[in-house]
Write an enzyme that holds these catalytic residues in place. Sequence first.
Site, short mmCIF file in Angstrom:
data_model
loop_
_atom_site.label_atom_id
_atom_site.label_comp_id
_atom_site.label_asym_id
_atom_site.label_seq_id
_atom_site.Cartn_x
_atom_site.Cartn_y
_atom_site.Cartn_z
N ASN A 305 0.82 -1.22 0.00
CA ASN A 305 0.00 0.00 0.00
C ASN A 305 0.85 1.27 0.00
O ASN A 305 0.32 2.37 0.13
CB ASN A 305 -0.95 0.01 1.20
CG ASN A 305 -0.20 0.12 2.53
OD1 ASN A 305 0.91 -0.39 2.66
ND2 ASN A 305 -0.82 0.75 3.52
N ASP A 344 1.39 -6.70 1.53
CA ASP A 344 2.16 -6.00 2.57
C ASP A 344 1.55 -4.62 2.78
O ASP A 344 2.01 -3.63 2.22
CB ASP A 344 3.63 -5.89 2.17
CG ASP A 344 4.49 -5.28 3.28
OD1 ASP A 344 4.07 -5.36 4.45
OD2 ASP A 344 5.55 -4.72 2.96
N PHE A 345 0.50 -4.57 3.61
CA PHE A 345 -0.15 -3.30 3.95
C PHE A 345 0.30 -2.92 5.35
O PHE A 345 0.07 -3.66 6.32
CB PHE A 345 -1.67 -3.44 3.90
CG PHE A 345 -2.26 -3.21 2.53
CD1 PHE A 345 -1.65 -3.72 1.40
CD2 PHE A 345 -3.44 -2.49 2.37
CE1 PHE A 345 -2.18 -3.52 0.13
CE2 PHE A 345 -3.98 -2.27 1.11
CZ PHE A 345 -3.36 -2.79 -0.01
N GLU A 346 0.94 -1.76 5.46
CA GLU A 346 1.43 -1.27 6.74
C GLU A 346 1.04 0.19 6.91
O GLU A 346 0.71 0.87 5.95
CB GLU A 346 2.95 -1.44 6.84
CG GLU A 346 3.43 -2.89 6.68
CD GLU A 346 4.93 -3.03 6.78
OE1 GLU A 346 5.53 -2.40 7.68
OE2 GLU A 346 5.52 -3.79 5.97
N ASN A 347 1.07 0.66 8.16
CA ASN A 347 0.74 2.05 8.48
C ASN A 347 -0.68 2.38 7.99
O ASN A 347 -0.89 3.31 7.21
CB ASN A 347 1.76 3.00 7.84
CG ASN A 347 1.73 4.39 8.49
OD1 ASN A 347 1.50 4.52 9.68
ND2 ASN A 347 1.93 5.42 7.69
#
Length: 555
Positions: A305, A344-347
């Site tokens: 993201n 890989d979705f972060e924050n």
Amino acid sequence: MLALAAAAILAAYYWTVYVPSGKHEPPTFDGNPKPVFYQGGMLQDPAVGSKESLKLSFDTVQERIDPSVLYEQKSESTIITTQSKVVRLRTSQLTGMINEKPFTLKFPLEKSGGKLYLPIDPLRSFYRIDLRESEETGAVLLFLEGDTIRWLRTVSYEGKPDKTIAMRRDPSIKAPILADVRQAENLILWGEEGEWYRVQLTNGYRGYVRKSDAVVDREEKVPVNKEPDFQPKRPITGKINLTWEHVVSKNPDTSKIGEMPGVNVVSPTWFHLQDGEGNLQNLADPAYVQWSRSKGYHIWPIFSNGFDPKRTTEALSTYDKRLNMIKQLLSFSQLYGLDGINIDFENVDLKDKQNLVQFVRELTPLLHEQGLVVSIDVTPRSTNEMWSMFYDRKALIESVDYMMLMAYDEHWASSPKAGSVASLKWVEESIQGLLRQDKIPPSKLVLGIPFYTRVWTEETKNGKATVSSRAVFMEMPQRIIREQKLTPTFSEETGQNYIEYKEAGKLQRIWIEDETSVRARMKLVKELGLAGVASWRRGFEVPDAWNWIKEELAK
């Protein structure tokens, strides 16, 4: 006179206590025009229509059949996701979509009394529910797959074919009779109260019969029709040994990549969310694909993201935007012949927690249709909303094939305190948190390990202690040990080798990533029965690291 009075009192007492009431009271559904029952309880919303045109309210479906069914106001779409299907139904339209292929409904979705109603025809195929509609009363009995129906049979009286069994309003012989039940008639048993059974007729009416008037007849199990397990187009034998390939703008020169014994999956960071409309940036390289194939590696590129919360909120907000992302991933997968996608979705904002789950629920069936493996990266459990709490791990694992636990950055780049990137105790606690609290199956959990560490600098400025750090490859601490002529000590607290030294009057501290720490984590993978290992990232390791992992996984 006293004898007569006593007899009268006894007669009245006998009549009051022992003589059943013959009063009848018509059964009702409390004004519900077409009631729906589940497990003997009447649901709030009635059904509409009958037989083939029967429909259940959206709220009934969501509350009793599938909590994840979604209604999207903007597009007036109802979205249903199963392990293998993504279904989109639009209000008042007879054409729906299953996995982006059109199909025709016999009856459309409609609104009645301010509520949305869904036709039972597709619901039966998506959920395998059992709906039994009474021709006499119109009542609908709802059963779900796996439910057990316990049946009673009223007793028979030889020579008294016209005798009936009283079904009463309450568990008392003085309660009014709601129905005169015929002999040898079937009743559904929903509970017991003393000498009474709580029952329901097949026409929906409920009440009580005495235990002496009915016998337990049989149990009926509503069949469970399990969807076939997903079979990837290229299955992996043994433990997963994945390494992430960090691609910023240009892919690596594969001729300069050394041998990686034991590695069976490479995951380049190729696809990134570009804007709030769900458009993706594509950094894929056919040459890297060809090299991977020649080495026998599976390719599960990362879809990230971009760690931008605002962009993520917008892209996850509607079905069409989520579908836009999915279609591009499908197109890239076909174009490059990929084997999987690693999300890989972060924050991410906490408010987007459910929308992330919905995206994964919609993505997985369509990728599975192409034989692609779906995995998602998660952090350890913590109270940090945008680092950890936005992951609904229990819900996500229901869709994905693997969950990668990024068990590093225990002490992060700007940490106010120096410490290990991933101490052994912290890593094990992080794993156990997912296994015990989130109920993640070990066979679906992959342990992410670091091929980097941090050099921590501690000094005093203006009377105040300060801490700073820089990330370094695995080789750097070994070079420092040689140059500074240091002898590492083993830290029981972290399960790692440790060094410290002075440079320009400042204390330098390193918790080392080396053979000791790598082998210790691989032992956790084996002991806890995890699916394998994922390393961040290729290029940070020392060449021997691949052999340490391979040897431990092979034991």
